[in-house]
Design a protein around this motif. Structure first.
Motif, PDB file in Angstrom:
ATOM      1  N   VAL A 468     -25.479 -28.257 -28.681  1.00 41.64           N
ATOM      2  CA  VAL A 468     -24.387 -27.299 -28.477  1.00 41.64           C
ATOM      3  C   VAL A 468     -24.440 -26.242 -29.570  1.00 41.64           C
ATOM      4  O   VAL A 468     -24.604 -26.560 -30.755  1.00 41.64           O
ATOM      5  N   CYS A 469     -24.312 -24.996 -29.183  1.00 38.54           N
ATOM      6  CA  CYS A 469     -24.111 -23.895 -30.126  1.00 38.54           C
ATOM      7  C   CYS A 469     -22.738 -23.293 -29.859  1.00 38.54           C
ATOM      8  O   CYS A 469     -22.485 -22.786 -28.758  1.00 38.54           O
ATOM      9  N   GLY A 470     -21.849 -23.383 -30.841  1.00 34.40           N
ATOM     10  CA  GLY A 470     -20.538 -22.759 -30.731  1.00 34.40           C
ATOM     11  C   GLY A 470     -20.429 -21.643 -31.742  1.00 34.40           C
ATOM     12  O   GLY A 470     -20.440 -21.886 -32.951  1.00 34.40           O
ATOM     13  N   TYR A 471     -20.351 -20.412 -31.270  1.00 31.31           N
ATOM     14  CA  TYR A 471     -20.328 -19.262 -32.171  1.00 31.31           C
ATOM     15  C   TYR A 471     -19.026 -18.510 -31.982  1.00 31.31           C
ATOM     16  O   TYR A 471     -18.803 -17.863 -30.968  1.00 31.31           O
ATOM     17  N   TRP A 472     -18.145 -18.619 -32.985  1.00 29.73           N
ATOM     18  CA  TRP A 472     -16.859 -17.918 -32.957  1.00 29.73           C
ATOM     19  C   TRP A 472     -17.082 -16.535 -33.569  1.00 29.73           C
ATOM     20  O   TRP A 472     -17.036 -16.336 -34.764  1.00 29.73           O
ATOM     21  N   GLY A 473     -17.342 -15.579 -32.727  1.00 26.19           N
ATOM     22  CA  GLY A 473     -17.690 -14.224 -33.124  1.00 26.19           C
ATOM     23  C   GLY A 473     -18.374 -13.557 -31.941  1.00 26.19           C
ATOM     24  O   GLY A 473     -18.428 -14.108 -30.841  1.00 26.19           O
ATOM     25  N   PHE A 474     -18.889 -12.364 -32.158  1.00 30.73           N
ATOM     26  CA  PHE A 474     -19.557 -11.685 -31.049  1.00 30.73           C
ATOM     27  C   PHE A 474     -20.623 -10.750 -31.585  1.00 30.73           C
ATOM     28  O   PHE A 474     -20.414 -10.038 -32.572  1.00 30.73           O
ATOM     29  N   ASN A 475     -21.770 -10.767 -30.949  1.00 34.10           N
ATOM     30  CA  ASN A 475     -22.845  -9.822 -31.226  1.00 34.10           C
ATOM     31  C   ASN A 475     -23.456  -9.423 -29.889  1.00 34.10           C
ATOM     32  O   ASN A 475     -23.918 -10.285 -29.134  1.00 34.10           O
ATOM     33  N   PRO A 476     -23.451  -8.140 -29.550  1.00 33.05           N
ATOM     34  CA  PRO A 476     -23.914  -7.731 -28.218  1.00 33.05           C
ATOM     35  C   PRO A 476     -25.381  -7.995 -27.971  1.00 33.05           C
ATOM     36  O   PRO A 476     -25.783  -8.240 -26.838  1.00 33.05           O
ATOM     37  N   HIS A 477     -26.202  -7.948 -29.038  1.00 30.07           N
ATOM     38  CA  HIS A 477     -27.624  -8.231 -28.841  1.00 30.07           C
ATOM     39  C   HIS A 477     -27.828  -9.713 -28.530  1.00 30.07           C
ATOM     40  O   HIS A 477     -28.619 -10.076 -27.650  1.00 30.07           O
ATOM     41  N   THR A 478     -27.099 -10.564 -29.252  1.00 29.47           N
ATOM     42  CA  THR A 478     -27.189 -11.996 -28.974  1.00 29.47           C
ATOM     43  C   THR A 478     -26.674 -12.306 -27.579  1.00 29.47           C
ATOM     44  O   THR A 478     -27.185 -13.202 -26.895  1.00 29.47           O
ATOM     45  N   GLU A 479     -25.663 -11.569 -27.127  1.00 32.49           N
ATOM     46  CA  GLU A 479     -25.162 -11.754 -25.765  1.00 32.49           C
ATOM     47  C   GLU A 479     -26.287 -11.550 -24.746  1.00 32.49           C
ATOM     48  O   GLU A 479     -26.449 -12.351 -23.812  1.00 32.49           O
ATOM     49  N   ARG A 480     -27.073 -10.511 -24.926  1.00 35.53           N
ATOM     50  CA  ARG A 480     -28.196 -10.263 -24.006  1.00 35.53           C
ATOM     51  C   ARG A 480     -29.192 -11.411 -24.035  1.00 35.53           C
ATOM     52  O   ARG A 480     -29.710 -11.839 -23.010  1.00 35.53           O
ATOM     53  N   GLU A 481     -29.470 -11.896 -25.236  1.00 35.82           N
ATOM     54  CA  GLU A 481     -30.444 -12.975 -25.371  1.00 35.82           C
ATOM     55  C   GLU A 481     -29.927 -14.263 -24.729  1.00 35.82           C
ATOM     56  O   GLU A 481     -30.700 -15.017 -24.131  1.00 35.82           O
ATOM     57  N   ILE A 482     -28.616 -14.504 -24.847  1.00 36.30           N
ATOM     58  CA  ILE A 482     -28.025 -15.677 -24.194  1.00 36.30           C
ATOM     59  C   ILE A 482     -28.135 -15.555 -22.686  1.00 36.30           C
ATOM     60  O   ILE A 482     -28.528 -16.497 -21.981  1.00 36.30           O
ATOM     61  N   ILE A 483     -27.783 -14.395 -22.159  1.00 40.42           N
ATOM     62  CA  ILE A 483     -27.846 -14.188 -20.707  1.00 40.42           C
ATOM     63  C   ILE A 483     -29.282 -14.293 -20.201  1.00 40.42           C
ATOM     64  O   ILE A 483     -29.543 -14.884 -19.146  1.00 40.42           O
ATOM     65  N   ALA A 484     -30.236 -13.745 -20.956  1.00 45.72           N
ATOM     66  CA  ALA A 484     -31.638 -13.770 -20.512  1.00 45.72           C
ATOM     67  C   ALA A 484     -32.230 -15.166 -20.569  1.00 45.72           C
ATOM     68  O   ALA A 484     -33.079 -15.519 -19.745  1.00 45.72           O
ATOM     69  N   GLY A 485     -31.794 -15.998 -21.531  1.00 47.55           N
ATOM     70  CA  GLY A 485     -32.441 -17.286 -21.724  1.00 47.55           C
ATOM     71  C   GLY A 485     -31.735 -18.471 -21.107  1.00 47.55           C
ATOM     72  O   GLY A 485     -32.270 -19.579 -21.100  1.00 47.55           O
ATOM     73  N   SER A 486     -30.523 -18.273 -20.560  1.00 43.54           N
ATOM     74  CA  SER A 486     -29.765 -19.389 -19.985  1.00 43.54           C
ATOM     75  C   SER A 486     -30.154 -19.630 -18.530  1.00 43.54           C
ATOM     76  O   SER A 486     -30.757 -18.774 -17.874  1.00 43.54           O
ATOM     77  N   ASP A 487     -29.765 -20.802 -18.040  1.00 44.27           N
ATOM     78  CA  ASP A 487     -29.994 -21.147 -16.630  1.00 44.27           C
ATOM     79  C   ASP A 487     -28.721 -20.976 -15.798  1.00 44.27           C
ATOM     80  O   ASP A 487     -28.779 -20.499 -14.665  1.00 44.27           O
ATOM     81  N   LEU A 488     -27.584 -21.382 -16.368  1.00 46.27           N
ATOM     82  CA  LEU A 488     -26.290 -21.278 -15.680  1.00 46.27           C
ATOM     83  C   LEU A 488     -25.306 -20.557 -16.587  1.00 46.27           C
ATOM     84  O   LEU A 488     -25.357 -20.693 -17.814  1.00 46.27           O
ATOM     85  N   PHE A 489     -24.388 -19.789 -15.982  1.00 47.57           N
ATOM     86  CA  PHE A 489     -23.431 -18.991 -16.749  1.00 47.57           C
ATOM     87  C   PHE A 489     -22.030 -19.286 -16.232  1.00 47.57           C
ATOM     88  O   PHE A 489     -21.748 -19.152 -15.034  1.00 47.57           O
ATOM     89  N   LEU A 490     -21.134 -19.693 -17.144  1.00 47.37           N
ATOM     90  CA  LEU A 490     -19.781 -20.097 -16.766  1.00 47.37           C
ATOM     91  C   LEU A 490     -18.796 -18.938 -16.901  1.00 47.37           C
ATOM     92  O   LEU A 490     -18.742 -18.282 -17.944  1.00 47.37           O
TER      93      LEU A 490
END
Length: 603
Positions: A468-490
């Protein structure tokens, strides 16, 4: 709190870039080297906001490839200028998605061929914005001077947008745009601030020559957005059309979120004491009171003698606009109900003949075929790059590097509205339950928001480190990387007028699991109702058990029917969520609105 961009694999000797060739391998190594710089993610909120601003700006302005976007509808009123009025607009001001949408309006209507203006408050000094003139308005018992600044942005081929900023001391605050960030309290003078802004915006098309060019004139289409501009159609009807002005103009009012309405007491002060009449300060004739007045029912009044009388800016806009739009077709239906209308459903229903919902678009930068910011480009025909993105994401966020694991992710505001509490209730089940052998699951959650939900992210990561990775914060570049590398999105949002992440996820082959509400329902075709054309899963009804069932079903296809899962990915990636598609719909309503007579006011 986790610092995702600083995390590296437990096995740093494994060089997954060997999966790539040539320039792609060099690009990934360069990205990894950048991410390994110490302290990158320890930037302040201000620095994060600047990073977000730069990335979003690049996305909203468009690229050379977008110079000739593919519009399909043949509009008949391209000669009518468009005047977008919004309380925030990217890249100059931003608190949420409204700024991005307003920026897209400005760009796309201009490229479409309209003479286009976008008006917003001036919250700071803006580079490249030049002083035009000063005008005075009488409201709240005094004359208030505002200064107008102008910036012209060219989009090529003689097309561009006039950005106009309204400057007044009341807009310049050290906190947020609408509230004090230190105590989360709304500014006490917001009614004054946005009444002044609406009056000042109406003055620009007919009275100001921007950069020496002729005035826009009185035949324009105003596109007013959310409660902060709710007084614009009210002033147009009761202060302008009542005296023969703006009879050829029209106003489309766009509701981005009806949960925020701009409600203020009709009178300030307790009964039996000297009271301050808010309505009298707005400079409106008495006839406008009926459009703005909303009275809370008895059970919602808060003190003895409370009459429940308020000024509701959104109600006034609904009453006085020429056409009412929302940001998705389903949300247009939901706001007609008692549950989704937030007390204004009767007024929305009265306007239903002029009501429609248009699903927002996403800009062209959200395309894995051309996206240089992710670890590897990929397409619906060649998905090998998505596997590289997945391995990169696992290494970067400190997850176990396992390409067979199913990565489930969430990125969004940490609020109950987004259903984050429901995700939290499922974490133990996700991590510990056997789930018919489907236990190889990893979970990523990232967002800003309420402290108790941020603590849930911390708890989840510390309890299942490496899974589990829990990141309390936001970075738009990391958001793209999460979306590109994930299988399912909640996205189990309790309500969602439009939603953008689910569309971005589908473009990157990440299958969304969404509550069947608003734009989520409109943009995602559910496996349960359309198995042959499905692009994701609908959660209905929205509760913990239902969410667990949908996650289980999605994982069953991922683990046990990989060919079907790949077909779903391919269908999701080829959908058209572009802004030209959305702007075509706006143009249709533009033409219908111009063909109708203007709203003259109620008898």
């Amino acid at each position: 709190m986790a610092q995702p961009d600083m995390k590296m694999s437990a096995n740093p000797s494994m060089d997954f870039t060997s999966l790539l060739e040539g320039e792609d391998r060099d690009k990934v190594k360069e990205i990894l080297a950048e991410k390994a710089q110490p302290g990158e993610e320890k930037s302040s909120d201000c620095k994060m906001q600047k990073q977000m601003s730069r990335i979003s700006t690049e996305a909203s302005v468009g690229t050379e490839e977008e110079a000739n976007p593919c519009f399909q509808y043949e509009a008949v009123n391209l000669d009518v200028p468009v005047v977008i009025v919004a309380s925030e607009i990217h890249p100059w001001s931003k608190s949420g998605g409204l700024a991005i949408v307003a920026g897209q309006y400005a760009y796309n209507f201009a490229v479409r061929g309209h003479r286009t203006m976008a008006i917003a408050p001036m919250y700071d000094d803006y580079e490249g914005a030049f002083y035009q003139c000063t005008k005075s308005f009488e409201i709240f018992g005094a004359h208030h001077e505002v200064r107008y600044f102008h910036h012209y942005q060219s989009y090529g081929d003689g097309k561009g947008c006039d950005y106009v900023f309204v400057d007044h001391p009341s807009f310049r605050r050290p906190g947020g745009l609408y509230h004090n960030l230190s105590d989360n309290q709304e500014y006490s003078d917001n009614l004054f601030r946005f009444a002044l802004f609406s009056l000042a915006a109406l003055e620009v098309p007919v009275a100001i020559e921007l950069g020496g060019a002729p005035c826009y004139g009185g035949r324009v289409m105003f596109v007013a957005n959310d409660w902060q501009t709710g007084l614009l159609p009210v002033y147009m009807v009761h202060r302008h059309r009542a005296f023969g002005n703006y009879n050829e103009a029209r106003c489309m009012y766009v509701i981005h979120n009806l949960g925020y309405q701009g409600c203020y007491p009709l009178r300030l002060g307790l009964p039996g004491t000297k009271q301050f009449d808010n309505f009298a300060q707005l400079g409106l004739p008495f006839a406008a009171l009926g459009d703005l007045l909303y009275q809370y029912p008895l059970h919602e009044r808060t003190f003895p003698g409370d009459t429940g009388e308020t000024l509701n800016l959104t109600k006034g806009a609904i009453q006085c606009c020429d056409r009412l739009l929302t940001v998705s077709p389903t949300y247009a239906e939901e706001i007609r109900s008692a549950e989704g209308g937030f007390r204004l459903h009767d007024f929305v229903n009265a306007k239903s003949y002029f009501l429609a919902g248009i699903l927002n678009g996403i800009d062209a930068s959200w395309d894995p075929v051309t996206d240089d910011t992710i670890a590897s480009k990929f397409s619906s025909e060649k998905l090998s790059g998505k596997k590289v993105c997945k391995r990169f994401l696992q290494r970067k966020l400190g997850l176990q590097e396992d390409e067979d694991a199913c990565i489930i992710s969430f990125v969004g505001r940490l609020t109950d509205q987004k259903g984050v509490d429901l995700i939290g209730a499922c974490v133990h089940w996700l991590m510990e339950d056997h789930k018919d052998g489907m236990s190889n699951v990893q979970l990523i959650m990232m967002g800003n928001g309420e402290e108790h939900l941020g603590n849930m992210l911390r708890w989840a990561e510390s309890s299942w480190k490496g899974r589990v990775c829990g990141y309390w914060g936001f970075n738009p570049h990391t958001e793209r990387e999460i979306i590109a590398g994930s299988d399912l999105f909640l996205m189990p949002s309790r309500y969602e007028p439009c939603g953008i992440p689910q569309m971005c996820a589908m473009k990157y082959g990440t299958i969304p699991l969404v509550h069947a509400t608003g734009g989520l329902k409109d943009s995602v075709r559910s496996f349960y109702t359309e198995p042959e054309t499905a692009t994701g899963f609908h959660v209905w009804p929205l509760n913990e058990d239902s969410l667990k069932k949908v996650i289980f079903d999605a994982m069953s296809i991922y683990f046990k029917q990989p060919e079907e899962f790949q077909k779903m990915i391919e269908r999701a990636m080829v959908q058209d969520f572009s802004w030209p598609r959305a702007i075509d719909d706006y143009e249709r309503h533009f033409d219908w609105t111009m063909a109708d007579p203007p709203f003259w006011g109620r008898p």
